[in-house]
Design a protein around this motif. Structure first.
Motif, PDB file in Angstrom:
ATOM      1  N   SER A   1       0.817  -1.215   0.000  1.00 26.97           N
ATOM      2  CA  SER A   1       0.000   0.000   0.000  1.00 26.97           C
ATOM      3  C   SER A   1       0.851   1.264   0.000  1.00 26.97           C
ATOM      4  O   SER A   1       0.367   2.336  -0.348  1.00 26.97           O
ATOM      5  N   ASP A   2       2.120   1.138   0.352  1.00 27.41           N
ATOM      6  CA  ASP A   2       2.978   2.315   0.452  1.00 27.41           C
ATOM      7  C   ASP A   2       4.049   2.387  -0.633  1.00 27.41           C
ATOM      8  O   ASP A   2       5.045   3.092  -0.484  1.00 27.41           O
ATOM      9  N   VAL A   3       3.841   1.693  -1.751  1.00 26.76           N
ATOM     10  CA  VAL A   3       4.882   1.637  -2.778  1.00 26.76           C
ATOM     11  C   VAL A   3       5.215   3.022  -3.330  1.00 26.76           C
ATOM     12  O   VAL A   3       6.379   3.325  -3.602  1.00 26.76           O
ATOM     13  N   ASP A   4       4.230   3.895  -3.484  1.00 32.63           N
ATOM     14  CA  ASP A   4       4.514   5.244  -3.989  1.00 32.63           C
ATOM     15  C   ASP A   4       5.405   6.014  -3.012  1.00 32.63           C
ATOM     16  O   ASP A   4       6.325   6.723  -3.428  1.00 32.63           O
ATOM     17  N   ALA A   5       5.151   5.863  -1.726  1.00 31.84           N
ATOM     18  CA  ALA A   5       5.976   6.526  -0.720  1.00 31.84           C
ATOM     19  C   ALA A   5       7.395   5.954  -0.718  1.00 31.84           C
ATOM     20  O   ALA A   5       8.370   6.695  -0.549  1.00 31.84           O
ATOM     21  N   VAL A   6       7.513   4.651  -0.913  1.00 30.25           N
ATOM     22  CA  VAL A   6       8.830   4.018  -0.980  1.00 30.25           C
ATOM     23  C   VAL A   6       9.611   4.568  -2.171  1.00 30.25           C
ATOM     24  O   VAL A   6      10.776   4.950  -2.037  1.00 30.25           O
ATOM     25  N   ILE A   7       8.961   4.628  -3.327  1.00 27.90           N
ATOM     26  CA  ILE A   7       9.625   5.122  -4.544  1.00 27.90           C
ATOM     27  C   ILE A   7      10.064   6.566  -4.355  1.00 27.90           C
ATOM     28  O   ILE A   7      11.197   6.936  -4.682  1.00 27.90           O
TER      29      ILE A   7
END
Length: 133
Positions: free
Chosen positions: A118-124
């Motif tokens: 769910s947090d892939v955008d934040a990770v990127i």
């Protein structure tokens, strides 16, 4: 393993990395470095030597080595000031290379796990800023 994983996640140039390993280590013989670095460590041969990228997150590194002992980063965290750069870097690497890796049967499970984050955008976003230091 640690240096190669870091280089793979951060997109180092395999040829330059091979030259560096060959000159930086006493056992870095020129005849062995291309297979070890280009084939295994960096997956730059497209899977001729290794069947999948040798990428790993912090939890794996913590389990398989003593590299994480005493580290300020949490190998289970992807985002935040105390997120492990290897953990976040692993997921960012998968996201960046998903199209290239999709046909590799050994990458099916990690790519399915990536799709559930769910947090892939934040990770990127975090990892892009980490590269800009």
């Amino acid at each position: 393993m640690i240096l190669g994983n870091h280089a793979l996640q951060r997109g180092y140039q395999p040829r330059e990395l091979t030259e560096w390993f060959a000159t930086a280590f006493v056992d870095g013989f020129p005849w062995v470095m291309p297979a070890n670095v280009i084939g295994m460590s960096q997956y730059a041969d497209g899977g001729i030597v290794g069947t999948k990228p040798y990428a790993a997150g912090g939890a794996y590194l913590n389990r398989m080595s003593d590299h994480c002992r005493g580290c300020e980063f949490d190998p289970k965290k992807r985002v935040g000031a105390d997120a492990c750069p290897f953990t976040a870097g692993y997921w960012a690497f998968l996201e960046h290379n998903a199209d290239r890796l999709r046909d590799n049967p050994r990458m099916r499970q990690p790519l399915n796990s990536l799709a559930r984050l769910s947090d892939v955008d934040a990770v990127i976003d975090q990892e892009k800023r980490r590269l800009d230091f």
